[in-house]
Design a protein around this motif. Sequence first.
Motif, short mmCIF file in Angstrom:
data_model
loop_
_atom_site.label_atom_id
_atom_site.label_comp_id
_atom_site.label_asym_id
_atom_site.label_seq_id
_atom_site.Cartn_x
_atom_site.Cartn_y
_atom_site.Cartn_z
N ILE A 1 0.84 -1.21 0.00
CA ILE A 1 0.00 0.00 0.00
C ILE A 1 0.87 1.25 0.00
O ILE A 1 0.64 2.20 -0.76
N LEU A 2 1.90 1.26 0.85
CA LEU A 2 2.80 2.41 0.93
C LEU A 2 3.56 2.62 -0.38
O LEU A 2 3.83 3.76 -0.78
N ALA A 3 3.92 1.52 -1.04
CA ALA A 3 4.63 1.62 -2.32
C ALA A 3 3.75 2.28 -3.37
O ALA A 3 4.21 3.14 -4.15
N VAL A 4 2.48 1.90 -3.42
CA VAL A 4 1.54 2.50 -4.38
C VAL A 4 1.31 3.97 -4.06
O VAL A 4 1.32 4.83 -4.95
N LYS A 5 1.14 4.27 -2.79
CA LYS A 5 0.94 5.67 -2.35
C LYS A 5 2.13 6.52 -2.74
O LYS A 5 1.98 7.66 -3.22
N ASP A 6 3.32 5.98 -2.59
CA ASP A 6 4.54 6.71 -2.93
C ASP A 6 4.61 7.03 -4.42
O ASP A 6 4.97 8.15 -4.81
N GLU B 1 1.98 9.82 -5.13
CA GLU B 1 2.33 11.12 -4.54
C GLU B 1 3.53 11.74 -5.24
O GLU B 1 3.60 12.97 -5.40
N LYS B 2 4.48 10.91 -5.68
CA LYS B 2 5.62 11.45 -6.42
C LYS B 2 5.19 12.02 -7.77
O LYS B 2 5.89 12.85 -8.35
N ALA B 3 4.04 11.54 -8.27
CA ALA B 3 3.48 12.09 -9.52
C ALA B 3 2.58 13.29 -9.25
O ALA B 3 1.92 13.79 -10.17
N VAL C 1 -3.72 11.63 -2.39
CA VAL C 1 -4.12 10.24 -2.20
C VAL C 1 -4.85 10.04 -0.86
O VAL C 1 -4.45 10.58 0.16
N GLU C 2 -5.92 9.24 -0.92
CA GLU C 2 -6.59 8.78 0.30
C GLU C 2 -6.68 7.25 0.25
O GLU C 2 -7.03 6.68 -0.79
N ILE C 3 -6.38 6.61 1.36
CA ILE C 3 -6.41 5.15 1.46
C ILE C 3 -7.68 4.73 2.18
O ILE C 3 -8.04 5.29 3.22
N HIS C 4 -8.37 3.72 1.63
CA HIS C 4 -9.59 3.19 2.25
C HIS C 4 -9.42 1.68 2.40
O HIS C 4 -9.24 0.98 1.40
#
Length: 288
Positions: free
Chosen positions: A17-22, A25-27, A31-34
């Motif tokens: 999850i953190l890898a996808v968020k990163d 966000e770098k793009a 982002v919100e995680i559910h």
Amino acid sequence: MIYHIIVNSARTGEKKILAVKDVLEKAGKSVEIHHTLKRGHAGQIAAEITSRGEECAIAVMGGDGTLHEVLNGIRNFDKCTLGLIPSGTGNDFAVSVKIPKNIKKAAAIIAAGNVRPIDYIELSNGLKSVNAVGMGIDVDVLKKAYSGGKPSKGKYLASLIYCLKHFESYNFTVEYLGKEEKHFGLIAALGNGTQIGGGIKLFPDAKVDDGYMNLLMVDYVSKFRMIFAFIKLMLGKINAIKEVTAVRVKEASFSTEKPCSIQAEGEIYENMKLEAHIVPRGLKFFMP
């Protein structure tokens, strides 16, 4: 615009999850995680997000079942773009649209913002399917695969082999392309994607944006011929089996002598009629 990530918490670890968020966000994405807490929760989350009337993007971190829930939860297709980061068992739709299994690469597709409108299947009762719906032996395979714990690709295959050996064909009537036919068969299915069950290529020629569903019917196959039919199925050559009817349609309706179960993206629905039409280019989707 907010990028909402709906995560199948039972199948996706925090590191992924953190890898996808990163990546997002770098793009420069907000982002919100559910996290899903129970069966059906993904659809509830999607409904709440898309009821606000705001432009949004939803990325599904899960498999075909989670994607199915989210699709049926969306309340405003005009203002929602859907994406997929595959982390399920079969990931059949991801294969159909060539979304990679690598979660960072899948997230990069969403971050790049390449959006294409694709088709989806809608049943007469409003249920939606982005990959495939069907009745017959595919439902029995799923029920057996789900029994005794979580399914796996190996369990799908073992269940398919068992059901091919033991399944009893039954009568059904189908209406399509302005005609009505009676069949005694193993399966009747409609595909938008190319495969089900973690790699069973029922619809090898299907395209997700051609404005058609691929209708597949397999009539009774003798036990002697079953092994040859199975080999062709595994090779993605099901259309070469003489007992198979495979055509492209915009709508189709099936009826049976007794109420039956259907499956959509591996989710089983009891006593539901398989009557559906294609919604052409009705869903905005992040594509490679």
